[in-house]
Design a protein around this motif. Structure first.
Motif, PDB file in Angstrom:
ATOM      1  N   THR A 294       0.845  -1.190   0.000  1.00  0.00           N
ATOM      2  CA  THR A 294       0.000   0.000   0.000  1.00  0.00           C
ATOM      3  C   THR A 294       0.885   1.246   0.000  1.00  0.00           C
ATOM      4  O   THR A 294       1.772   1.382   0.841  1.00  0.00           O
ATOM      5  CB  THR A 294      -0.906  -0.010   1.238  1.00  0.00           C
ATOM      6  N   THR A 295       0.626   2.140  -0.948  1.00  0.00           N
ATOM      7  CA  THR A 295       1.441   3.346  -1.059  1.00  0.00           C
ATOM      8  C   THR A 295       1.102   4.322   0.058  1.00  0.00           C
ATOM      9  O   THR A 295      -0.063   4.579   0.352  1.00  0.00           O
ATOM     10  CB  THR A 295       1.170   4.027  -2.415  1.00  0.00           C
ATOM     11  N   TRP A 296       2.136   4.828   0.689  1.00  0.00           N
ATOM     12  CA  TRP A 296       1.989   5.830   1.747  1.00  0.00           C
ATOM     13  C   TRP A 296       1.703   7.178   1.093  1.00  0.00           C
ATOM     14  O   TRP A 296       2.563   7.724   0.418  1.00  0.00           O
ATOM     15  CB  TRP A 296       3.297   5.858   2.538  1.00  0.00           C
ATOM     16  N   THR A 297       0.495   7.655   1.270  1.00  0.00           N
ATOM     17  CA  THR A 297       0.165   8.974   0.725  1.00  0.00           C
ATOM     18  C   THR A 297      -0.380   9.855   1.841  1.00  0.00           C
ATOM     19  O   THR A 297      -0.786   9.363   2.888  1.00  0.00           O
ATOM     20  CB  THR A 297      -0.911   8.894  -0.378  1.00  0.00           C
ATOM     21  N   PHE A 298      -0.428  11.124   1.558  1.00  0.00           N
ATOM     22  CA  PHE A 298      -0.890  12.099   2.545  1.00  0.00           C
ATOM     23  C   PHE A 298      -2.302  11.787   3.014  1.00  0.00           C
ATOM     24  O   PHE A 298      -2.571  11.684   4.205  1.00  0.00           O
ATOM     25  CB  PHE A 298      -0.835  13.500   1.918  1.00  0.00           C
ATOM     26  N   SER A 299      -3.204  11.604   2.038  1.00  0.00           N
ATOM     27  CA  SER A 299      -4.611  11.464   2.427  1.00  0.00           C
ATOM     28  C   SER A 299      -4.862  10.147   3.157  1.00  0.00           C
ATOM     29  O   SER A 299      -5.699  10.080   4.052  1.00  0.00           O
ATOM     30  CB  SER A 299      -5.507  11.586   1.207  1.00  0.00           C
ATOM     31  N   ARG A 300      -4.148   9.100   2.773  1.00  0.00           N
ATOM     32  CA  ARG A 300      -4.352   7.826   3.468  1.00  0.00           C
ATOM     33  C   ARG A 300      -3.874   7.929   4.915  1.00  0.00           C
ATOM     34  O   ARG A 300      -4.471   7.358   5.824  1.00  0.00           O
ATOM     35  CB  ARG A 300      -3.591   6.713   2.755  1.00  0.00           C
ATOM     36  N   ASP A 301      -2.789   8.657   5.112  1.00  0.00           N
ATOM     37  CA  ASP A 301      -2.232   8.758   6.445  1.00  0.00           C
ATOM     38  C   ASP A 301      -3.108   9.646   7.335  1.00  0.00           C
ATOM     39  O   ASP A 301      -3.257   9.380   8.528  1.00  0.00           O
ATOM     40  CB  ASP A 301      -0.810   9.335   6.356  1.00  0.00           C
ATOM     41  N   THR A 302      -3.677  10.701   6.741  1.00  0.00           N
ATOM     42  CA  THR A 302      -4.403  11.680   7.557  1.00  0.00           C
ATOM     43  C   THR A 302      -5.911  11.509   7.459  1.00  0.00           C
ATOM     44  O   THR A 302      -6.580  11.212   8.436  1.00  0.00           O
ATOM     45  CB  THR A 302      -4.027  13.104   7.106  1.00  0.00           C
ATOM     46  N   ASP A 303      -6.436  11.658   6.240  1.00  0.00           N
ATOM     47  CA  ASP A 303      -7.881  11.686   6.065  1.00  0.00           C
ATOM     48  C   ASP A 303      -8.507  10.334   6.379  1.00  0.00           C
ATOM     49  O   ASP A 303      -9.570  10.251   6.987  1.00  0.00           O
ATOM     50  CB  ASP A 303      -8.193  12.107   4.629  1.00  0.00           C
TER      51      ASP A 303
ATOM     52  N   PHE B  53      -5.201   6.494   9.226  1.00  0.00           N
ATOM     53  CA  PHE B  53      -4.296   5.368   9.443  1.00  0.00           C
ATOM     54  C   PHE B  53      -2.929   5.900   9.820  1.00  0.00           C
ATOM     55  O   PHE B  53      -2.655   7.083   9.648  1.00  0.00           O
ATOM     56  CB  PHE B  53      -4.168   4.515   8.169  1.00  0.00           C
ATOM     57  N   ASP B  54      -2.091   5.019  10.329  1.00  0.00           N
ATOM     58  CA  ASP B  54      -0.699   5.377  10.581  1.00  0.00           C
ATOM     59  C   ASP B  54       0.194   4.441   9.782  1.00  0.00           C
ATOM     60  O   ASP B  54       0.171   3.227  10.021  1.00  0.00           O
ATOM     61  CB  ASP B  54      -0.374   5.240  12.081  1.00  0.00           C
ATOM     62  N   PHE B  55       0.936   5.001   8.853  1.00  0.00           N
ATOM     63  CA  PHE B  55       1.949   4.201   8.164  1.00  0.00           C
ATOM     64  C   PHE B  55       3.149   4.121   9.083  1.00  0.00           C
ATOM     65  O   PHE B  55       3.648   5.151   9.540  1.00  0.00           O
ATOM     66  CB  PHE B  55       2.323   4.837   6.830  1.00  0.00           C
ATOM     67  N   VAL B  56       3.594   2.893   9.372  1.00  0.00           N
ATOM     68  CA  VAL B  56       4.646   2.774  10.377  1.00  0.00           C
ATOM     69  C   VAL B  56       6.037   2.793   9.755  1.00  0.00           C
ATOM     70  O   VAL B  56       7.033   2.775  10.475  1.00  0.00           O
ATOM     71  CB  VAL B  56       4.476   1.485  11.208  1.00  0.00           C
ATOM     72  N   GLY B  57       6.127   2.830   8.464  1.00  0.00           N
ATOM     73  CA  GLY B  57       7.438   2.864   7.823  1.00  0.00           C
ATOM     74  C   GLY B  57       7.306   2.437   6.375  1.00  0.00           C
ATOM     75  O   GLY B  57       6.196   2.282   5.869  1.00  0.00           O
ATOM     76  N   VAL B  58       8.437   2.265   5.734  1.00  0.00           N
ATOM     77  CA  VAL B  58       8.441   1.849   4.341  1.00  0.00           C
ATOM     78  C   VAL B  58       9.240   0.564   4.253  1.00  0.00           C
ATOM     79  O   VAL B  58      10.363   0.498   4.732  1.00  0.00           O
ATOM     80  CB  VAL B  58       9.079   2.926   3.447  1.00  0.00           C
TER      81      VAL B  58
ATOM     82  N   GLU C 122       6.357   5.520  -5.087  1.00  0.00           N
ATOM     83  CA  GLU C 122       5.394   4.620  -4.447  1.00  0.00           C
ATOM     84  C   GLU C 122       6.061   3.975  -3.232  1.00  0.00           C
ATOM     85  O   GLU C 122       6.504   2.838  -3.296  1.00  0.00           O
ATOM     86  CB  GLU C 122       4.925   3.517  -5.408  1.00  0.00           C
ATOM     87  N   PRO C 123       6.137   4.694  -2.115  1.00  0.00           N
ATOM     88  CA  PRO C 123       6.690   4.064  -0.922  1.00  0.00           C
ATOM     89  C   PRO C 123       5.649   3.119  -0.317  1.00  0.00           C
ATOM     90  O   PRO C 123       4.568   3.546   0.080  1.00  0.00           O
ATOM     91  CB  PRO C 123       6.970   5.244   0.014  1.00  0.00           C
ATOM     92  N   LEU C 124       5.954   1.817  -0.293  1.00  0.00           N
ATOM     93  CA  LEU C 124       5.004   0.836   0.208  1.00  0.00           C
ATOM     94  C   LEU C 124       5.372   0.460   1.634  1.00  0.00           C
ATOM     95  O   LEU C 124       6.540   0.263   1.939  1.00  0.00           O
ATOM     96  CB  LEU C 124       5.015  -0.415  -0.671  1.00  0.00           C
ATOM     97  N   GLY C 125       4.365   0.351   2.471  1.00  0.00           N
ATOM     98  CA  GLY C 125       4.689  -0.011   3.845  1.00  0.00           C
ATOM     99  C   GLY C 125       3.480  -0.517   4.596  1.00  0.00           C
ATOM    100  O   GLY C 125       2.349  -0.362   4.161  1.00  0.00           O
ATOM    101  N   PRO C 126       3.747  -1.142   5.768  1.00  0.00           N
ATOM    102  CA  PRO C 126       2.638  -1.607   6.596  1.00  0.00           C
ATOM    103  C   PRO C 126       1.965  -0.450   7.323  1.00  0.00           C
ATOM    104  O   PRO C 126       2.600   0.572   7.576  1.00  0.00           O
ATOM    105  CB  PRO C 126       3.321  -2.560   7.582  1.00  0.00           C
ATOM    106  N   LEU C 127       0.694  -0.605   7.635  1.00  0.00           N
ATOM    107  CA  LEU C 127      -0.023   0.456   8.333  1.00  0.00           C
ATOM    108  C   LEU C 127      -0.968  -0.121   9.371  1.00  0.00           C
ATOM    109  O   LEU C 127      -1.354  -1.283   9.295  1.00  0.00           O
ATOM    110  CB  LEU C 127      -0.799   1.353   7.353  1.00  0.00           C
ATOM    111  N   VAL C 128      -1.310   0.745  10.337  1.00  0.00           N
ATOM    112  CA  VAL C 128      -2.245   0.364  11.401  1.00  0.00           C
ATOM    113  C   VAL C 128      -3.254   1.497  11.566  1.00  0.00           C
ATOM    114  O   VAL C 128      -3.132   2.538  10.940  1.00  0.00           O
ATOM    115  CB  VAL C 128      -1.513   0.123  12.742  1.00  0.00           C
ATOM    116  N   ARG C 129      -4.248   1.271  12.424  1.00  0.00           N
ATOM    117  CA  ARG C 129      -5.257   2.300  12.686  1.00  0.00           C
ATOM    118  C   ARG C 129      -4.672   3.459  13.479  1.00  0.00           C
ATOM    119  O   ARG C 129      -3.782   3.276  14.295  1.00  0.00           O
ATOM    120  CB  ARG C 129      -6.390   1.706  13.528  1.00  0.00           C
ATOM    121  N   HIS C 130      -5.229   4.650  13.250  1.00  0.00           N
ATOM    122  CA  HIS C 130      -4.983   5.791  14.111  1.00  0.00           C
ATOM    123  C   HIS C 130      -5.417   5.460  15.523  1.00  0.00           C
ATOM    124  O   HIS C 130      -6.347   4.703  15.710  1.00  0.00           O
ATOM    125  CB  HIS C 130      -5.890   6.938  13.651  1.00  0.00           C
TER     126      HIS C 130
END
Lengths: 339, 438
Positions: free
Chosen positions: A102-111, A114-119, A222-230
């Motif tokens: 999953t690509t780390w993007t601004f809107s995915r991280d904020t809107d 979610f929290d992207f924990v790294g790449v 396309e920085p791909l990384g794992p993510l978790v819930r806010h």
């Protein structure tokens, strides 16, 4: 009738239970299993083998987290998610973490909260063309027909790239990567574009890979990384530092082969000692046992081993480290200090 | 006079010659071909063109199919074997992907040593529907049919046997309440209690009861979670559960839509129109995504169960309309005749109206079922690993990346066999129920 009553009852029960949501770490420990969202199948990154055991580059992250938290890399319940269902599955709590290119993007991280924990993989969009076409740069593709997966960021990137360079193209929409491969091989389009890792994997499956060339331009980040819930920062810390532990392990030369030996007694490198829990109490700070990182590394090896095993140059996918080399080797992979 | 004749004609046949076959060109295959394929210039041309097209299609696919390679561990190995054994440039199918992965295509990730369980439940299903489908099977077997869903549930998911038993007790409870209350409290009260009592029981008592019983008398086998279900097993479970559940629900909805009771009528119409007016894929997304937000966080309302419910509701709306067509096709005299016999509403429906209406609706109902069964492949979009989903997963493994047609040919063939048998059965049923007066 019966069903609506059932739903009604469940909803009311839900409102009552919603207030008392426990921390993800406790949930996972109580369940004894990590619910990890993965792809439904992407070569090298996640797919079940003939015995139904999931393996791949993203899957390895899930296993490492399960090993760190539960001590057992196999205690993972893999939930296959599609591009559409992945975010809801995470937001609703059906999965504890998502490791699905999953690509780390601004809107995915904020809107999307979610929290992207790294790449764990730096990707970018590229093009593949038949060698016979005689094209050496993406800028020569003026007027070409291009196969493109619909509804992805790659579609938007493509439009941007061609507009910036003031050249025209004709899109041939495809639904999946498999369909894209078929259309491209059948000559329905002059070029096929998707993430460079996907192109390499695709090219590797061709009968005559030498007849096709991947163009040098990478037209997107396309920085791909794992993510978790806010909202559950303790859990985010665990996933983030598990990933960092894998990366740091490669940097310090801790591998699946020597991790048990290095963890048995304090060695000469204090950073390795802290990482493996022979010195200090790093595990306790994130609510885990002190051997958490040792377990995570023992699960599938360090970052470099995972890379080589699943997508590296000796696999059919054959990706070079490139941007994903350690920072000491000129790449972008970099773990903050364990201190 | 006869003398004259005998002298003027040298030979008179006195016996009939035995009947001879028509000339070669006027009998058997040649006659049939002349009449059906080559009668007139237009037919000759179309026949030749069709023959050419068939030959062209077969000559391009059949060698590929029959040259296929069955023993290899990866696509690369397949290609190597092909290059070594066949002349250069020939194409050959790589069926080895099926020998390697057929278990997954059929059973998903179901534990291999437990394959007998889904197979046994399929056998139980086939035995259980026999009394419903074929009239010659003794009626007593219907009891087995009533018990079979609980047995199949237990076989498929495993866990404690007390759980399906305690769920089944709910139905017994409802039935007992109906029998006890109907004579003294009237039909309305009895039916309300007969519906409400089991629901309360299921919500509050069934779970604890099963746990208690399990502790007293343990009776369980290995639990298999829905996550491990996949492949054709998944399609079958969703399809069969949807088919079985949607038929009674659809009939009730059709009757509801014809009902004079305002609320029942409007609820039925609203349900049918809303469900039918939205694509199935939207309902599946609702089941997998939207419900997650309504349900309490942490409750894991099984995704497969949610999908089965949605598919059932969707098919029920279609069945309702098909049955309504059957109801509307009956002459008014049938309804009036039933009324004049003094039958109650349910008696007249059960004995007079529905048997005729359902008979008319059979092609439509089977058509809906076939559609429903094929629609189960849509679950691939919500991440369930049905055969199509698994074909993606199989292609994503490094061994089989790049393979395409072989998997789809196999999946298509299995679906065709299932749907074709359903359509044959519907033909059989239509012939059997033909009474000649409709």
């Amino acid at each position: 009738m019966k069903k609506s009553v059932l739903f009604g009852a469940l909803t009311t029960a839900g409102l009552a239970a919603g207030a008392a949501q426990a921390a993800t770490l406790d949930d996972v420990k109580e369940r004894g299993e990590l619910n990890c969202g993965v792809v439904t199948g992407l070569a090298g990154f996640g797919a079940p083998d003939a015995n139904g055991v999931w393996e791949g580059f993203d899957v390895a992250v899930c296993r490492a987290v399960a090993a760190a938290v539960l001590g057992d890399p196999m205690a993972v319940n893999f939930v296959p998610t599609t591009g559409q269902t992945r975010f809801t599955a995470l937001a609703s709590g059906e999965i504890d973490m998502l490791a699905r290119n999953t690509t780390w993007t601004f809107s995915r991280d904020t809107d999307l909260k979610f929290d992207f924990v790294g790449v764990n993989y730096y990707d970018g969009q590229g093009f593949i063309v038949p060698t016979a076409l005689g094209v050496s740069s993406a800028k020569d593709l003026d007027g070409a027909t291009i196969c493109i997966q619909t509804g992805t960021t790659t579609e938007l990137n493509l439009a941007d790239f061609f507009r910036n360079n003031n050249i025209s193209y004709e899109p041939v929409p495809v639904e999946t990567n498999a369909e894209g491969q078929q259309q491209y091989l059948a000559g329905a389009c002059d070029a096929y574009t998707t993430d460079a890792s996907g192109l390499a994997a695709t090219r590797a499956t061709f009968e005559n890979p030498g007849d096709h060339v991947i163009l040098p331009e990478i037209i997107s980040k396309e920085p791909l990384g794992p993510l978790v819930r806010h909202g559950d920062n303790e859990w985010a810390d665990i996933v983030r530092w598990t990933l960092n532990a894998l990366i740091a392990a490669e940097e310090y030369g801790v591998t699946s082969a020597n991790v048990n030996e290095l963890a048995s007694a304090p060695g000469t490198n204090p950073e390795v000692n802290r990482l493996l829990g022979t010195e200090g109490e790093l595990g306790g700070m994130i609510g885990l046992e002190n051997d958490w990182a040792k377990n995570a590394i023992a699960a599938g090896g360090n970052y470099g081993e995972i890379f080589e095993k699943n997508i590296g140059e000796n696999t059919p996918i054959g990706l070079a480290r490139g941007l994903n080399a350690q920072w000491t080797n000129g790449g972008l992979i970099y773990a903050p200090p364990f201190r | 006079m006869s003398d004259t004749h005998s002298q003027t004609v040298p030979f008179v046949r006195e016996t009939m010659i035995p009947q001879a076959e028509p000339p070669v060109g006027n009998r058997g295959v040649i006659l049939w071909m002349r009449e059906n394929l080559f009668s007139g210039w237009f037919n000759i041309i179309t026949t030749l063109i069709s023959l050419y097209v068939i030959w062209w299609a077969l000559s391009h696919t059949m060698p590929w199919v029959f040259r296929g390679i069955w023993n290899a561990s990866s696509l690369t190995e397949c290609r190597a074997i092909r290059d070594a054994t066949l002349p250069e440039g020939t194409s050959a199918a790589c069926w080895a992907v099926l020998t390697d992965r057929w278990q997954q295509l059929l059973f998903g990730f179901y534990p291999r040593e437990l394959y007998w369980r889904p197979v046994l439940s399929l056998v139980i299903f086939l035995v259980a529907i026999a009394p419903v489908l074929f009239p010659r099977v003794p009626r007593g077997a219907l009891l087995f049919t009533a018990v079979s869903p609980f047995v199949m549930f237990w076989l498929l998911w495993g866990g404690t046997a007390w759980f399906p038993i305690s769920i089944g007790l709910g139905f017994v409870l409802g039935w007992a309440a109906w029998r006890a209350l109907a004579p003294m409290a009237g039909t309305l009260v009895a039916s309300i209690v007969a519906v409400a009592l089991p629901i309360v029981y299921w919500l509050y008592t069934a779970g604890p009861l099963a746990r208690e019983l399990e502790q007293v008398i343990p009776f369980r086998m290995e639990y298999v979670s829905s996550q491990d279900f996949g492949g054709f097993m998944l399609s079958f479970i969703i399809g069969i559960a949807g088919i079985i559940l949607s038929l009674p629900l659809g009939i009730l909805l059709a009757l509801g839509r014809q009902s004079d009771l305002f609320i029942i009528n409007k609820i039925s119409v609203g349900f049918i129109e809303i469900i039918r007016g939205v694509p199935l894929i939207v309902w599946l997304f609702t089941a997998s995504l939207l419900l997650n937000y309504f349900l309490p966080p942490g409750t894991n309302f099984d995704l497969m169960l949610r999908v089965i419910i949605m598919v059932t509701l969707f098919a029920a709306a279609y069945i309702a309309e098909v049955v309504r067509g059957g109801l509307a096709a009956l002459p008014k005299g049938q309804y009036e005749g039933a009324d004049s016999l003094g039958l109650s509403y349910w008696q007249s429906m059960r004995l007079i109206i529905l048997p005729q209406a359902l008979k008319i609706s059979i092609p439509g109902i089977v058509n809906t079922f076939i559609g429903l069964f094929k629609d189960t492949t849509l679950v691939v979009f919500i991440g369930l690993l049905d055969p199509i989903g698994l074909s993606n997963a199989i292609r994503a493994s490094t061994e089989w990346n790049g393979i395409y047609w072989e998997l789809f040919v196999f999946i298509g063939l299995l679906f065709f066999i299932c749907c074709f048998s359903m359509s044959r059965y519907s033909l059989y049923l239509e012939k059997k129920l033909q009474r000649g007066h409709n």
